[in-house]
Design an enzyme around this catalytic site. Sequence first.
Site, mmCIF file in Angstrom:
data_model
loop_
_atom_site.group_PDB
_atom_site.id
_atom_site.type_symbol
_atom_site.label_atom_id
_atom_site.label_comp_id
_atom_site.label_asym_id
_atom_site.label_seq_id
_atom_site.Cartn_x
_atom_site.Cartn_y
_atom_site.Cartn_z
ATOM 1 N N ARG A 221 -50.731 22.435 27.913
ATOM 2 C CA ARG A 221 -50.986 23.215 26.711
ATOM 3 C C ARG A 221 -52.016 24.272 27.074
ATOM 4 N NH1 ARG A 221 -53.955 18.011 24.257
ATOM 5 N NH2 ARG A 221 -55.980 18.294 25.238
ATOM 6 N N ARG B 79 -3.814 9.734 -8.803
ATOM 7 C CA ARG B 79 -4.927 9.870 -9.738
ATOM 8 C C ARG B 79 -6.288 9.894 -9.042
ATOM 9 N NH1 ARG B 79 -3.946 5.499 -13.992
ATOM 10 N NH2 ARG B 79 -2.516 4.705 -12.449
ATOM 11 N N SER C 271 -52.164 15.349 23.604
ATOM 12 C CA SER C 271 -51.617 15.842 22.341
ATOM 13 C C SER C 271 -51.142 17.276 22.483
ATOM 14 C CB SER C 271 -52.687 15.801 21.254
ATOM 15 O OG SER C 271 -53.062 14.486 21.016
ATOM 16 N N ALA D 158 0.829 -1.215 0.000
ATOM 17 C CA ALA D 158 0.000 0.000 0.000
ATOM 18 C C ALA D 158 0.857 1.256 0.000
ATOM 19 C CB ALA D 158 -0.932 -0.014 1.205
HETATM 20 C C1 UD1 Z 1 2.069 -4.737 -11.040
HETATM 21 C C2 UD1 Z 1 2.744 -6.002 -11.517
HETATM 22 C C3 UD1 Z 1 2.103 -6.443 -12.830
HETATM 23 C C4 UD1 Z 1 0.617 -6.640 -12.641
HETATM 24 C C5 UD1 Z 1 -0.013 -5.396 -12.071
HETATM 25 C C6 UD1 Z 1 -1.442 -5.668 -11.674
HETATM 26 C C7 UD1 Z 1 5.066 -5.951 -10.773
HETATM 27 C C8 UD1 Z 1 6.451 -5.662 -11.173
HETATM 28 N N1 UD1 Z 1 4.141 -5.759 -11.709
HETATM 29 O O1 UD1 Z 1 2.363 -3.743 -11.976
HETATM 30 O O2 UD1 Z 1 2.682 -7.648 -13.286
HETATM 31 O O3 UD1 Z 1 -0.009 -6.985 -13.867
HETATM 32 O O4 UD1 Z 1 0.668 -4.965 -10.886
HETATM 33 O O5 UD1 Z 1 -2.082 -4.498 -11.300
HETATM 34 O O6 UD1 Z 1 4.831 -6.374 -9.671
HETATM 35 N N2 UD1 Z 1 3.801 -0.820 -4.600
HETATM 36 C C9 UD1 Z 1 4.521 -0.554 -3.460
HETATM 37 N N3 UD1 Z 1 5.805 -0.126 -3.581
HETATM 38 C C10 UD1 Z 1 6.409 0.037 -4.787
HETATM 39 C C11 UD1 Z 1 5.663 -0.236 -5.951
HETATM 40 C C12 UD1 Z 1 4.369 -0.664 -5.837
HETATM 41 O O7 UD1 Z 1 3.999 -0.693 -2.349
HETATM 42 O O8 UD1 Z 1 7.566 0.414 -4.801
HETATM 43 C C13 UD1 Z 1 2.419 -1.257 -4.480
HETATM 44 C C14 UD1 Z 1 1.426 -0.245 -5.003
HETATM 45 O O9 UD1 Z 1 0.913 0.567 -3.959
HETATM 46 C C15 UD1 Z 1 0.334 -1.130 -5.568
HETATM 47 C C16 UD1 Z 1 1.059 -2.400 -5.985
HETATM 48 O O10 UD1 Z 1 2.259 -2.425 -5.265
HETATM 49 O O11 UD1 Z 1 -0.608 -1.483 -4.585
HETATM 50 C C17 UD1 Z 1 1.309 -2.484 -7.483
HETATM 51 O O12 UD1 Z 1 2.108 -1.418 -7.877
HETATM 52 P P1 UD1 Z 1 1.988 -0.750 -9.306
HETATM 53 O O13 UD1 Z 1 3.000 0.302 -9.419
HETATM 54 O O14 UD1 Z 1 0.590 -0.388 -9.608
HETATM 55 O O15 UD1 Z 1 2.444 -1.973 -10.240
HETATM 56 P P2 UD1 Z 1 2.106 -2.166 -11.757
HETATM 57 O O16 UD1 Z 1 3.128 -1.451 -12.553
HETATM 58 O O17 UD1 Z 1 0.681 -1.861 -12.004
#
Ligand code: UD1
Length: 444
Positions: free
Chosen positions: A424, A16, A407, A10
């Site tokens: 009342r 966005r 009432s 998380a």
């Molecule tokens: C990731 C997956 C991809 C998958 C996709 C699904 C990897 C390398 N890729 O890509 O294969 O299809 O999710 O949605 O795992 N997060 C962290 N720390 C970080 C980076 C990310 O906590 O440094 C968390 C983000 O908050 C998020 C999740 O990991 O909840 C996924 O990160 P995101 O950057 O969305 O990965 P994608 O590029 O979408």
Amino acid sequence: MTTIACVVLAAGHGTRMRSQKPKVLHEIGHLPMLGHCLRTARALGAERLSVVIGAGGDQVRAALEGLDAGAQVAVQDPPRGTADAVTAAMPQLEGFEGVVLVLYGDTPLLTLETLKALIGEIEAGAGLAVLGFETDEPGPYGRLVTADGSLQRIVEAKDASPEELEITLCNSGVMAIRSDVLNAFLPQIDNNNAKGEYYLTDLVGLAGEAGHGLAFVRGGEDEVFGVNNRVELAQAEKIFQARARHNMMVAGVTLADPDTIYFAYDTEIGEDCLIGQGVVFGPGVKLEAGVTVKPYSHLEGATMRTGSSAGPFARLRQGTELREEAAVGNFVETKKATLGQGVKAGHLTYLGDANVGAGTNIGAGTITCNYDGYGKYKTIIGENAFIGSDTMLVAPVTVGAGAITGSGSVITKSVAEDALAVSRGKQIERARWAATFRKRHGDE
Ligand code: UD1
Ligand code: MG
């Protein structure tokens, strides 16, 4: 029984969403998305729970108290990829032996059945199991590269060849990993890729090359649905509501027009309840079997016991309890109010900070005046009393069992059992006064 630990990723604010609030705290069915993940993990039996937050994740940390007091927080700063995020949680997995389940905090709709199937693959001998899904729009997702139906590795879209981009079997991000496999290969992941990030997905190829069994499970597209903006948040809410309606009906609840009825994550409804059109449930509602909620009512923090009913257009707020056979009708609002067995409050009434004894009738327009601008005060009404229409009960005040209020009375002093209280203006009558009045103004 497999021992399970869960790491929920998380980190990142989710820009966005355009919000002061971190993405994972936006709600689906009145529960933050992160809360859905934690509940799912606990329902699977996760013994350890670790939530990876980024710098500035203080709001998430604070919210965790209320969501799952047993969850631990790991900080990843700066964010350098999903593998790096899991690495941040590794100190909390010290000494853990079992299956480590990785979830994303912005993916709140995973079902228990699917996750059980994923863990089942590990129990059946795999070192690692990935939750995949088929989609017509694989766009940015990592692709599951298979040979003869078995998983070989995952390639991220940005690093994929044109042929690999044709693959429609995608990575949801959810992964179950045997702890020894995780411990062995997580440190080996590098950031030699298009994004310069540490990809957790590289674990698949590394473990496979070392001879560990790799498995994948196909999940439904709407359970792996991830939320990145408010449009997707609304879509996730729709999926959640559709599922809640279905589950309610399967469990024996009649929904007059399912698409118009909205549930919270914790709504509990017993068999043979009837829910009318346009009813909205906030959090904390429990209906025992055989309750009726008539159309366009709004309930939150309320308990309704067997045979009780509310609405149409009723508003039951926090701390309401309707005991057996109690009935509140249209435009009745209740808050911190217990209505005893068989109590009736049919019309246009506010009952706040009130305790109403069994069998009492509350006349139309009755109001408990519970607030003086500073404090809130209680109204206590005994059993089988009769509160006349338009009675103002100025709290703190007690009306004894069997008593009657006239009432239009403003009741400021407690009323004894079986007494009549009337306060009342006395009615006066002047014969012909109205006719004379009209004549004076020129009417015949
Ligand atoms: C990731 C997956 C991809 C998958 C996709 C699904 C990897 C390398 N890729 O890509 O294969 O299809 O999710 O949605 O795992 N997060 C962290 N720390 C970080 C980076 C990310 O906590 O440094 C968390 C983000 O908050 C998020 C999740 O990991 O909840 C996924 O990160 P995101 O950057 O969305 O990965 P994608 O590029 O979408
Ligand atoms: Mg993503």
